[in-house]
Design a protein around this motif. Structure first.
Motif, PDB file in Angstrom:
ATOM      1  N   GLY A 151       4.653   5.476 -11.310  1.00  0.00           N
ATOM      2  CA  GLY A 151       5.081   4.075 -11.414  1.00  0.00           C
ATOM      3  C   GLY A 151       5.759   3.552 -10.166  1.00  0.00           C
ATOM      4  N   VAL A 152       6.584   4.381  -9.533  1.00  0.00           N
ATOM      5  CA  VAL A 152       7.334   3.913  -8.356  1.00  0.00           C
ATOM      6  C   VAL A 152       6.397   3.543  -7.197  1.00  0.00           C
ATOM      7  N   PRO A 153       5.482   4.440  -6.776  1.00  0.00           N
ATOM      8  CA  PRO A 153       4.561   4.030  -5.702  1.00  0.00           C
ATOM      9  C   PRO A 153       3.631   2.898  -6.113  1.00  0.00           C
ATOM     10  N   SER A 154       3.308   2.817  -7.414  1.00  0.00           N
ATOM     11  CA  SER A 154       2.448   1.736  -7.892  1.00  0.00           C
ATOM     12  C   SER A 154       3.138   0.379  -7.736  1.00  0.00           C
ATOM     13  N   LEU A 155       4.428   0.325  -8.107  1.00  0.00           N
ATOM     14  CA  LEU A 155       5.187  -0.925  -7.954  1.00  0.00           C
ATOM     15  C   LEU A 155       5.357  -1.283  -6.480  1.00  0.00           C
ATOM     16  N   TYR A 156       5.631  -0.241  -5.676  1.00  0.00           N
ATOM     17  CA  TYR A 156       5.775  -0.465  -4.231  1.00  0.00           C
ATOM     18  C   TYR A 156       4.497  -1.090  -3.666  1.00  0.00           C
ATOM     19  N   LEU A 157       3.341  -0.539  -4.081  1.00  0.00           N
ATOM     20  CA  LEU A 157       2.050  -1.039  -3.593  1.00  0.00           C
ATOM     21  C   LEU A 157       1.815  -2.478  -4.047  1.00  0.00           C
ATOM     22  N   MET A 158       2.218  -2.773  -5.291  1.00  0.00           N
ATOM     23  CA  MET A 158       2.009  -4.123  -5.825  1.00  0.00           C
ATOM     24  C   MET A 158       2.789  -5.156  -5.011  1.00  0.00           C
ATOM     25  N   TYR A 159       4.057  -4.840  -4.705  1.00  0.00           N
ATOM     26  CA  TYR A 159       4.862  -5.783  -3.916  1.00  0.00           C
ATOM     27  C   TYR A 159       4.390  -5.827  -2.471  1.00  0.00           C
ATOM     28  N   PHE A 160       3.888  -4.691  -1.974  1.00  0.00           N
ATOM     29  CA  PHE A 160       3.365  -4.641  -0.605  1.00  0.00           C
ATOM     30  C   PHE A 160       2.138  -5.542  -0.471  1.00  0.00           C
ATOM     31  N   MET A 161       1.313  -5.589  -1.534  1.00  0.00           N
ATOM     32  CA  MET A 161       0.101  -6.417  -1.513  1.00  0.00           C
ATOM     33  C   MET A 161       0.433  -7.909  -1.467  1.00  0.00           C
ATOM     34  N   GLU A 162       1.549  -8.277  -2.106  1.00  0.00           N
ATOM     35  CA  GLU A 162       1.937  -9.691  -2.103  1.00  0.00           C
ATOM     36  C   GLU A 162       2.180 -10.177  -0.681  1.00  0.00           C
ATOM     37  N   GLY A 163       2.661  -9.258   0.159  1.00  0.00           N
ATOM     38  CA  GLY A 163       2.738  -9.533   1.588  1.00  0.00           C
ATOM     39  C   GLY A 163       3.885 -10.422   2.001  1.00  0.00           C
ATOM     40  N   ALA A 164       3.928 -10.679   3.295  1.00  0.00           N
ATOM     41  CA  ALA A 164       4.999 -11.482   3.874  1.00  0.00           C
ATOM     42  C   ALA A 164       4.707 -12.964   3.681  1.00  0.00           C
TER      43      ALA A 164
END
Ligand code: CU
Length: 227
Positions: free
Chosen positions: A78-91
């Protein structure tokens, strides 16, 4: 791009794609470890002759273990999955905006940040017009050029029915919905030519509206669009 007999994911050209591939590999590793561990446990129980339910009933230790271990495994997924999800949203900052509109059955693109407004349609190259060595059902007449190592905001919408602007090499898939604007940040880490296809069944020629994007240097990008 995707080739014959390919088992794994394509080579990624964006950070989002690279992170998604790493997460995929990590999940598969965890899955394999669970499978191997389970099979080993069953084999050891069977071979030692202790395959008896009675020995495991009302075992506090066993109940504690089968609660903690799956919880830990879910947490580690779950932790890396959430990290990836927020990373995809981008700057929120970006250098350029590309507007993509899906039609039955072609894509139209607009670039409004340059000196002159750029707008063009991109149709698939038919089999008869394909150059030698060209990729069947993937080549388009107007390839979109974008600068690499830059943040490009892609706005996606549709002029008629649902489409989906998908480029697997970028780890990217944005639904094109009529009357709605979806966006995502795209950034390539190296010069590349990537291919994709419409990924939402949109009618009889759904298979014949490919996407082709090339990532070039800023100089080449500006000279390409005459700015
Ligand atoms: Cu479509």
């Amino acid at each position: 791009m995707s080739m014959y007999n390919m088992l794994l994911l394509q080579d990624m050209v964006s950070w989002v794609g690279i992170e998604a591939t790493l997460f995929h590999d990590y999940s598969m590793l965890l899955l394999c470890l669970i499978m191997v561990g389970f099979c080993l446990f069953m084999y050891l129980m069977y071979s030692s002759g202790k395959f008896i339910i009675k020995g495991y009933s009302s075992s506090d230790y066993l109940e504690f273990t089968w609660t903690i271990v799956p919880a830990f495994l879910l947490y580690s997924l779950g932790v890396p999955s959430l990290y990836l999800m927020y990373f995809m949203e981008g700057a929120s900052k970006y250098d350029l905006t590309l507007k993509v509109i899906g039609h039955q059955w072609y894509w139209s693109y607009e670039l409004n940040d340059l000196d002159s407004e750029i707008a063009f349609d991109s149709y698939m190259v038919s089999l008869g017009d394909l150059n030698y060595g060209g990729f069947r059902l993937l080549e388009v007449d107007n390839v979109v050029s974008l600068p690499f190592m830059s943040k490009v905001r892609v706005l996606v919408s549709s002029g008629d029915v649902l489409h989906s602007w998908a480029l697997p090499c970028l780890g990217l898939k944005i639904d094109a919905c009529p009357g709605r604007l979806n966006f995502m940040n795209v950034s390539s880490v190296r010069p590349s030519l990537v291919f994709g296809e419409c990924s939402e069944i949109c009618g009889v020629n759904h298979s014949f509206m490919p996407i082709s994007v090339e990532f070039v240097s800023w100089d080449d990008f500006l000279s390409c669009y005459g700015s």
